[in-house]
Scaffold this motif. Structure first.
Motif, short mmCIF file in Angstrom:
data_model
loop_
_atom_site.label_atom_id
_atom_site.label_comp_id
_atom_site.label_asym_id
_atom_site.label_seq_id
_atom_site.Cartn_x
_atom_site.Cartn_y
_atom_site.Cartn_z
N UNK A 124 28.77 -2.05 61.90
CA UNK A 124 28.43 -3.24 61.12
C UNK A 124 26.92 -3.32 60.96
N UNK A 125 26.47 -3.43 59.70
CA UNK A 125 25.04 -3.59 59.40
C UNK A 125 24.76 -5.07 59.13
N UNK A 126 23.95 -5.66 59.97
CA UNK A 126 23.63 -7.09 59.90
C UNK A 126 22.17 -7.28 59.52
N UNK A 127 21.92 -8.14 58.54
CA UNK A 127 20.56 -8.48 58.15
C UNK A 127 20.18 -9.85 58.66
N UNK A 141 28.72 -13.75 69.52
CA UNK A 141 30.02 -14.09 68.92
C UNK A 141 30.64 -12.89 68.22
N UNK A 142 29.82 -12.08 67.55
CA UNK A 142 30.34 -10.88 66.87
C UNK A 142 30.98 -9.93 67.87
N UNK A 143 30.33 -9.72 69.00
CA UNK A 143 30.89 -8.83 70.02
C UNK A 143 32.13 -9.43 70.67
N UNK A 144 32.19 -10.75 70.71
CA UNK A 144 33.36 -11.41 71.28
C UNK A 144 34.58 -11.23 70.37
N UNK A 145 34.35 -11.19 69.06
CA UNK A 145 35.46 -11.12 68.10
C UNK A 145 35.81 -9.68 67.69
N UNK A 146 34.86 -8.76 67.81
CA UNK A 146 35.08 -7.39 67.33
C UNK A 146 34.94 -6.40 68.47
N UNK A 147 36.02 -5.74 68.80
CA UNK A 147 35.98 -4.74 69.87
C UNK A 147 35.33 -3.45 69.37
N UNK A 148 34.68 -2.73 70.28
CA UNK A 148 34.05 -1.44 69.98
C UNK A 148 33.06 -1.56 68.82
N UNK A 181 35.84 -17.95 61.52
CA UNK A 181 36.00 -18.33 62.92
C UNK A 181 34.67 -18.27 63.67
N UNK A 182 33.91 -17.20 63.42
CA UNK A 182 32.61 -17.03 64.09
C UNK A 182 31.65 -18.15 63.72
#
Length: 282
Positions: free
Chosen positions: A91-94, A110-117, A271-272
């Motif tokens: 995932x590329x986040x700006x 929150x991103x790491x909480x919702x998306x594994x690996x 959700x995030x």
């Protein structure tokens, strides 16, 4: 209804522009226009009306946007559940530099909480620059500053513009006010400089920068005062001086590239952002 046409339609709803829709969807503007024409024929309703040079959604267009979001979300959910999970989700986040120490850490958690690996790459740039990168598919999602009346993306929080300075009085008493502000496309740059010009107040631009840390460094050394979001000032004091122009309120939102299957879905983003609003105190 054609999924690709619905994605193009939602891209127009998000951007308000056929040209930006074409850029994000990697199509020509004429191809987007043809998709919209076929979509109107299939629905049997007029989806757009023209006001000056701008296109707006009719009541039927607004209704279709609601259905289209649900259809695309269901498609994304189906694909996510039916496909085998990949070891890494890139995932590329700006993120604008001025939110790197406040908004960004909470969002990443929150991103790491919702998306594994999750494999997360972060790019720091101004909001206009990030939107350009988003249109070209260089990043997947971006934190941006939007106008208070905008519906772009998903709302994270609201904030206000403030004047900051290391010394509460010394620089304000100078005949020519020294300023260190963001670059010209920033709304605080515009509000600060235009406001001072309307007051016929002389000022000098010590520096313009896209880096909040650079501006704070100049302020800390008492070389200038600055105008920025309250979230960006860190521990620097707010200047409450009636001689300074009023700065605008802003909204901070999370936007997604509409033409990509990123590691995060629209449902997850909603959700995030909802959890962010409850967890983060502006």
């Amino acid at each position: 209804m054609d999924i690709d046409a619905l994605k193009s339609f939602l891209a127009f709803v998000e951007t308000g522009s056929f040209s930006r829709t074409a850029t994000q969807m990697h199509k020509t503007q004429s191809a987007i226009s043809m998709q919209m024409k076929k979509l109107q024929q299939e629905v049997g309703q007029t989806l757009f009306f023209k006001e000056g040079r701008n296109l707006h959604l009719t009541a039927e267009g607004i209704a279709l946007a609601g259905y289209a979001k649900k259809i695309i979300q269901l498609q994304q959910c189906a694909l996510t559940n039916l496909r085998s999970a990949t070891p890494k989700k890139l995932l590329h986040l700006g993120c604008p530099d001025d939110y790197a120490e406040s908004i960004l850490p909470v969002l990443i958690q929150l991103l790491h909480r919702h998306i594994e690996h999750l494999e997360l790459h972060v790019t720091c740039a101004s909001s206009p620059n990030l939107l350009s990168q988003l249109d070209r598919g260089l990043i997947d999602i971006a934190i941006i500053t939007r106008s208070a009346d905008s519906e772009q993306g998903y709302l994270l929080c609201q904030d206000k513009g403030v004047w900051i300075g290391a010394n509460q009085t010394q620089l304000l008493e100078q005949a020519v006010l020294p300023l260190a502000v963001f670059q010209k496309e920033c709304r605080f740059h515009q509000a600060a400089t235009e406001g001072l010009m309307k007051q016929n107040r002389d000022f000098h631009l010590v520096a313009c920068s896209g880096s909040a840390s650079a501006l704070r460094g100049l302020v800390k050394h008492d070389l200038a005062i600055s105008a920025m979001a309250n979230l960006s000032r860190n521990t620097l004091p707010v200047l409450h001086d009636p001689r300074l122009p009023i700065l605008p309120n802003i909204e901070i939102a999370l936007v997604k590239h509409t033409g990509t299957n990123a590691a995060v879905s629209d449902i997850q983003l909603e959700q995030i952002c909802h959890q962010f609003q409850h967890q983060f105190q502006c």
